[in-house]
Each structure stands twice: as C-alpha cells, then as structure tokens.
Design a protein around this motif. Sequence first.
Motif, mmCIF file in Angstrom:
data_model
loop_
_atom_site.group_PDB
_atom_site.id
_atom_site.type_symbol
_atom_site.label_atom_id
_atom_site.label_comp_id
_atom_site.label_asym_id
_atom_site.label_seq_id
_atom_site.Cartn_x
_atom_site.Cartn_y
_atom_site.Cartn_z
ATOM 1 N N ASN A 198 7.122 1.505 14.419
ATOM 2 C CA ASN A 198 5.866 0.600 14.390
ATOM 3 C C ASN A 198 5.623 0.137 13.071
ATOM 4 O O ASN A 198 6.083 0.395 12.066
ATOM 5 C CB ASN A 198 4.626 1.705 14.724
ATOM 6 N N HIS A 199 4.530 -0.856 13.228
ATOM 7 C CA HIS A 199 4.609 -1.775 11.988
ATOM 8 C C HIS A 199 2.758 -1.471 11.467
ATOM 9 O O HIS A 199 1.957 -1.339 12.702
ATOM 10 C CB HIS A 199 4.612 -3.243 12.015
ATOM 11 N N TRP A 200 2.565 -1.449 10.344
ATOM 12 C CA TRP A 200 0.922 -1.281 9.976
ATOM 13 C C TRP A 200 0.770 -2.114 8.782
ATOM 14 O O TRP A 200 1.562 -2.838 8.253
ATOM 15 C CB TRP A 200 0.896 0.047 9.686
ATOM 16 N N LEU A 201 -0.532 -2.281 8.691
ATOM 17 C CA LEU A 201 -1.059 -2.980 7.566
ATOM 18 C C LEU A 201 -2.122 -2.073 6.740
ATOM 19 O O LEU A 201 -2.982 -1.399 7.456
ATOM 20 C CB LEU A 201 -2.127 -4.424 7.988
ATOM 21 N N LEU A 202 -1.933 -1.706 5.442
ATOM 22 C CA LEU A 202 -2.673 -0.796 4.833
ATOM 23 C C LEU A 202 -3.549 -1.451 3.818
ATOM 24 O O LEU A 202 -2.827 -2.094 2.937
ATOM 25 C CB LEU A 202 -1.879 0.191 4.156
ATOM 26 N N LYS A 203 -4.771 -1.482 3.827
ATOM 27 C CA LYS A 203 -5.518 -2.189 2.830
ATOM 28 C C LYS A 203 -5.719 -1.111 1.812
ATOM 29 O O LYS A 203 -5.997 -0.017 1.814
ATOM 30 C CB LYS A 203 -6.939 -2.400 3.375
ATOM 31 N N THR A 204 -5.819 -1.769 0.374
ATOM 32 C CA THR A 204 -6.083 -0.861 -0.731
ATOM 33 C C THR A 204 -6.696 -1.747 -1.706
ATOM 34 O O THR A 204 -6.568 -3.179 -1.783
ATOM 35 C CB THR A 204 -4.796 -0.226 -1.284
ATOM 36 N N GLU A 205 -7.821 -1.439 -2.499
ATOM 37 C CA GLU A 205 -8.360 -2.144 -3.548
ATOM 38 C C GLU A 205 -7.424 -2.003 -4.664
ATOM 39 O O GLU A 205 -7.513 -0.789 -5.168
ATOM 40 C CB GLU A 205 -9.833 -1.613 -3.777
ATOM 41 N N PRO A 206 -7.094 -3.204 -5.302
ATOM 42 C CA PRO A 206 -6.104 -3.082 -6.243
ATOM 43 C C PRO A 206 -6.874 -2.541 -7.740
ATOM 44 O O PRO A 206 -6.057 -1.921 -8.519
ATOM 45 C CB PRO A 206 -5.644 -4.601 -6.583
ATOM 46 N N ILE B 187 -6.617 0.817 8.109
ATOM 47 C CA ILE B 187 -5.264 0.806 8.575
ATOM 48 C C ILE B 187 -5.383 0.482 9.793
ATOM 49 O O ILE B 187 -6.146 0.630 10.825
ATOM 50 C CB ILE B 187 -4.959 2.428 8.641
ATOM 51 N N SER B 188 -4.350 -0.781 10.179
ATOM 52 C CA SER B 188 -4.375 -1.140 11.398
ATOM 53 C C SER B 188 -3.063 -1.560 11.789
ATOM 54 O O SER B 188 -2.032 -1.950 10.981
ATOM 55 C CB SER B 188 -5.248 -2.630 11.583
ATOM 56 N N PRO B 189 -2.681 -1.452 13.269
ATOM 57 C CA PRO B 189 -1.246 -1.739 13.744
ATOM 58 C C PRO B 189 -1.014 -3.274 13.767
ATOM 59 O O PRO B 189 -1.856 -3.898 13.841
ATOM 60 C CB PRO B 189 -1.381 -1.181 15.174
ATOM 61 N N VAL B 190 0.139 -3.419 13.437
ATOM 62 C CA VAL B 190 0.514 -5.051 13.528
ATOM 63 C C VAL B 190 1.660 -5.024 14.410
ATOM 64 O O VAL B 190 2.647 -4.285 14.616
ATOM 65 C CB VAL B 190 1.055 -5.185 12.018
ATOM 66 N N MET C 145 -4.573 -11.026 14.625
ATOM 67 C CA MET C 145 -4.494 -9.783 13.610
ATOM 68 C C MET C 145 -5.916 -9.097 13.439
ATOM 69 O O MET C 145 -6.848 -9.798 13.344
ATOM 70 C CB MET C 145 -3.933 -10.163 12.495
ATOM 71 N N GLU C 146 -5.913 -7.722 13.681
ATOM 72 C CA GLU C 146 -7.295 -7.038 13.340
ATOM 73 C C GLU C 146 -7.757 -7.539 11.909
ATOM 74 O O GLU C 146 -9.071 -7.550 11.911
ATOM 75 C CB GLU C 146 -6.865 -5.598 13.222
#
Length: 155
Positions: free
Chosen positions: A2-10, A134-137, A123-124
């Motif tokens: 599976n593939h994901w997108l992870l957000k983070t505030e730098p 966190i969202s699936p890609v 895309m989400e």
Amino acid sequence: MNHWLLKTEPSTYSIDDLERDRRTRWTGVRNFLARNFMTDGMKPGDLALIYHSSAEPPGVAGLARISAAAAPDKTQFEPGDAFDPRATRATPVWFAVEVEFLERAPTFVPLAAIRAEKKLARMELLRKGSRLSISPVTPAQFRTLSKLAHFHQSP
DNA sequence: GCCAACGTTGGC
DNA sequence: GCCAACGTTGGC
C-alpha cells in the motif's frame, strides 16, 4: 503493498529531521480515521510520501517506508499537548507506526503542481477542506507523484 | 491573520 | 441520537 501520504508541519518535524533520525515513530496523530489507517492499513514495507503542510510552499518533500507496525503512541501518556486522559497503558487510544527515511525529493513538488496534474485530481489531499493527516494513495497516484519528485527509489 | 471546513464534544 | 458550539487544520 500500500501507498500513503503523511502530512507533517516542517516547523515541528520535517524531512530533514527524518533524514537525521533515519527512523521515527509517527506519534501525535489524534484523528480516528488516520489512526485506523496506521493500525489496520499500514504494513512494514509500505511506501509513504512525506508532505510538508503549513509550509511555504506546502508540498511533497520526501519518500519514506513503513518500517514497523503500529504500537501504542507513548505521547498519549505523557504531559503535554498530545496527552489523552482517556488512555491507559492497558487500553491505549492512540497508536503510531515507525517510519524510515528513504530519500528527500530531488524535486520538491509544491501543492500547486499537484493541483495542476490532472491524474492527481482525486487525491484525498486535494479534497476541499480535507484535513486528514494520513491518507491512502493509489499506486497510479503514487507513480505520478514519484515522477514529479524524481525519486530514485520509485516503483 | 483570516476563515472555510471539518471532527469532536456535550447538552438535551 | 441530534445538533449547536467549539477547537483545530491548513491554505492563502
């Protein structure tokens, strides 16, 4: 896989921090859907795009791999913003996977470029008002973004 | 700093 | 179970 997108505030934790740490627990997620993606969806070996939110500009900054399955997020027990009074050691509420650095994006992909790519329209991340950290890609979306970022280690 | 959009909480 | 109020996210 599976593939994901992870957000983070730098300003809190950036791709530079992940590169330095090599591996980290993805702690602090306090949304049930995002939690469920970690506990139910993520498997070691899955690939994740690291997205810088609240950044100038926001965008995809790197590539990582899930290196260990979800385990209780220890920050829920510790005093501070991430503390959750509902959580006990026996019945944790929040979990975190371990994430391993793979590479920074040779070409940073700003949000505007993601919006401009028709193949990424669903895309989400681009859904109006979406705040999911966190969202699936899909594999196709992942390939498209990998090309835009010029990742070396892409499928 | 603004504000739209959303998830969560809590009164009923 | 409903839903208004609230706090948060995150782009601009």
